[in-house]
Scaffold this motif. Sequence first.
Motif, short mmCIF file in Angstrom:
data_model
loop_
_atom_site.label_atom_id
_atom_site.label_comp_id
_atom_site.label_asym_id
_atom_site.label_seq_id
_atom_site.Cartn_x
_atom_site.Cartn_y
_atom_site.Cartn_z
N LEU A 290 0.82 -1.21 0.00
CA LEU A 290 0.00 0.00 0.00
C LEU A 290 0.85 1.26 0.00
N GLU A 291 1.98 1.23 0.69
CA GLU A 291 2.89 2.38 0.67
C GLU A 291 3.37 2.64 -0.76
N LEU A 292 3.77 1.58 -1.44
CA LEU A 292 4.23 1.72 -2.82
C LEU A 292 3.10 2.19 -3.74
N PHE A 293 1.95 1.58 -3.57
CA PHE A 293 0.79 1.93 -4.41
C PHE A 293 0.42 3.40 -4.23
N ASP A 294 0.30 3.85 -3.00
CA ASP A 294 -0.15 5.22 -2.75
C ASP A 294 0.83 6.24 -3.30
N TYR A 295 2.12 5.91 -3.27
CA TYR A 295 3.09 6.85 -3.83
C TYR A 295 3.02 6.88 -5.36
N ILE A 296 3.07 5.71 -5.96
CA ILE A 296 3.12 5.67 -7.43
C ILE A 296 1.81 6.13 -8.05
N ASN A 297 0.73 6.06 -7.29
CA ASN A 297 -0.56 6.50 -7.83
C ASN A 297 -0.65 8.02 -7.96
N SER B 157 12.97 -1.68 7.33
CA SER B 157 12.02 -0.57 7.32
C SER B 157 12.16 0.21 6.02
N LEU B 158 11.02 0.58 5.47
CA LEU B 158 10.98 1.39 4.25
C LEU B 158 10.95 2.84 4.68
N GLU B 159 12.10 3.51 4.59
CA GLU B 159 12.25 4.85 5.14
C GLU B 159 11.65 5.93 4.25
N LYS B 160 11.81 5.76 2.94
CA LYS B 160 11.35 6.81 2.02
C LYS B 160 11.12 6.22 0.64
N ILE B 161 10.08 6.74 -0.04
CA ILE B 161 9.82 6.42 -1.44
C ILE B 161 9.83 7.75 -2.20
N GLN B 162 10.56 7.80 -3.29
CA GLN B 162 10.58 9.05 -4.04
C GLN B 162 10.93 8.79 -5.51
N LEU B 163 10.42 9.67 -6.36
CA LEU B 163 10.82 9.68 -7.75
C LEU B 163 11.96 10.69 -7.84
N LYS B 164 13.16 10.17 -7.99
CA LYS B 164 14.36 10.98 -7.86
C LYS B 164 15.20 10.86 -9.13
N ASP B 165 15.38 11.97 -9.84
CA ASP B 165 16.14 11.95 -11.10
C ASP B 165 15.59 10.92 -12.06
N ILE C 259 14.12 8.22 -11.46
CA ILE C 259 14.31 6.86 -10.97
C ILE C 259 13.42 6.67 -9.74
N PHE C 260 12.67 5.58 -9.71
CA PHE C 260 11.83 5.26 -8.56
C PHE C 260 12.75 4.69 -7.48
N THR C 261 12.92 5.44 -6.41
CA THR C 261 13.95 5.13 -5.41
C THR C 261 13.33 4.78 -4.07
N LEU D 248 10.19 -6.85 -13.56
CA LEU D 248 8.83 -6.64 -14.06
C LEU D 248 8.38 -5.20 -13.82
N PHE D 249 8.73 -4.64 -12.67
CA PHE D 249 8.37 -3.25 -12.37
C PHE D 249 8.91 -2.32 -13.44
N GLU D 250 10.18 -2.47 -13.78
CA GLU D 250 10.79 -1.58 -14.77
C GLU D 250 10.15 -1.76 -16.15
N GLU D 251 9.72 -2.98 -16.44
CA GLU D 251 9.10 -3.25 -17.74
C GLU D 251 7.72 -2.63 -17.85
N VAL D 252 6.87 -2.82 -16.83
CA VAL D 252 5.47 -2.40 -16.96
C VAL D 252 5.23 -0.95 -16.56
N PHE D 253 6.14 -0.37 -15.79
CA PHE D 253 6.02 1.05 -15.46
C PHE D 253 6.95 1.91 -16.31
N ASN D 254 7.86 1.25 -17.03
CA ASN D 254 8.80 1.94 -17.91
C ASN D 254 9.61 3.00 -17.17
N ILE D 255 10.10 2.59 -16.00
CA ILE D 255 10.93 3.49 -15.20
C ILE D 255 11.90 2.65 -14.37
N PRO D 256 13.14 3.10 -14.25
CA PRO D 256 14.11 2.36 -13.43
C PRO D 256 13.72 2.43 -11.95
#
Length: 202
Positions: free
Chosen positions: A37-44, A148-156, A158-160, A181-189
Motif C-alpha cells: 500500500l505504501e508503494l501503491f499510494d506513492y506511485i498512484n 524498514s521502508l524509510e522513504k519512497i521518491q521519484l528521484k532523477d 528513478i523510482f527510489t 517486471l516493475f521496470e518493464e510495466v512502469f517503464n521506469i528504473p
Amino acid sequence: MKVIESYLSKSEQISILNKYNVKNIALHQQKVAYYALELFDYINKYYTFTKEHRDILYYSALFHDIGYFISKKSHHKYTGNLILKEPILYKMPDDIKLLISLIASCHGKSIDSRIKFYSHEIQLSILQLIALLRIADVLDHTHKLKISLEKIQLKDEIFTLSINGENISKIINKFQKKSLLFEEVFNIPIKLEYPYYNFNYI
C-alpha cells in the motif's frame, strides 16, 4: 496504514491469516501488505489506479503466501487455489476474487496463464499490481520483519526506495530479479538506497 475493509472485516482477514499460518508467515504477509500500500499510494500520484485496484493489491499481498500451508516449494500455485476455495472469501465478487488469486499466485518468478483471458489494457494493470507486490515482498525477503521502508521518491527519473535494517545484502541480491517486471510495466528504473546501513556488520 489505513485498513481496507471493503470486502472483509478486520476479524475476517485475521481469521484467514490464522487459518493458514505456518512458521509465522501471517506476520510476513501483513508486512508485505503494508509495503504494497505504501508503494501503491506513492506511485498512484503519477497513475490513475482506482480504489478497487488498491483493494485488490492489498488482499493479494495479505494472502500471497497462504500456500505455505500446503507446500513451501509450490506455494505460489497453492496460494491461488486456496484463495478461490476459501469459504470466507465467497462473499467477494467472483471477478475480484479471481484477480486476487491471479496476482497473489504471481508474486514469484512466473506469470499465471490465466492472465491471457483479460484484455490488453487489463493485463497491463494486473502486471503493474503484480510488480508492486513483488517489490513489497522482496523488502521482507528474509521473513524476519527487520527491514524498514524509510522513504519512497521519484528521484532523477528513478523510482527510489530508501531502506534500513538487518541483512540488507540479502534484500539487494533478490531485488535485482524481483524488480525487472516493475521496470518493464512502469517503464521506469527502480533502485534501492540504504544510506544508514553499515556493510561492515554483514
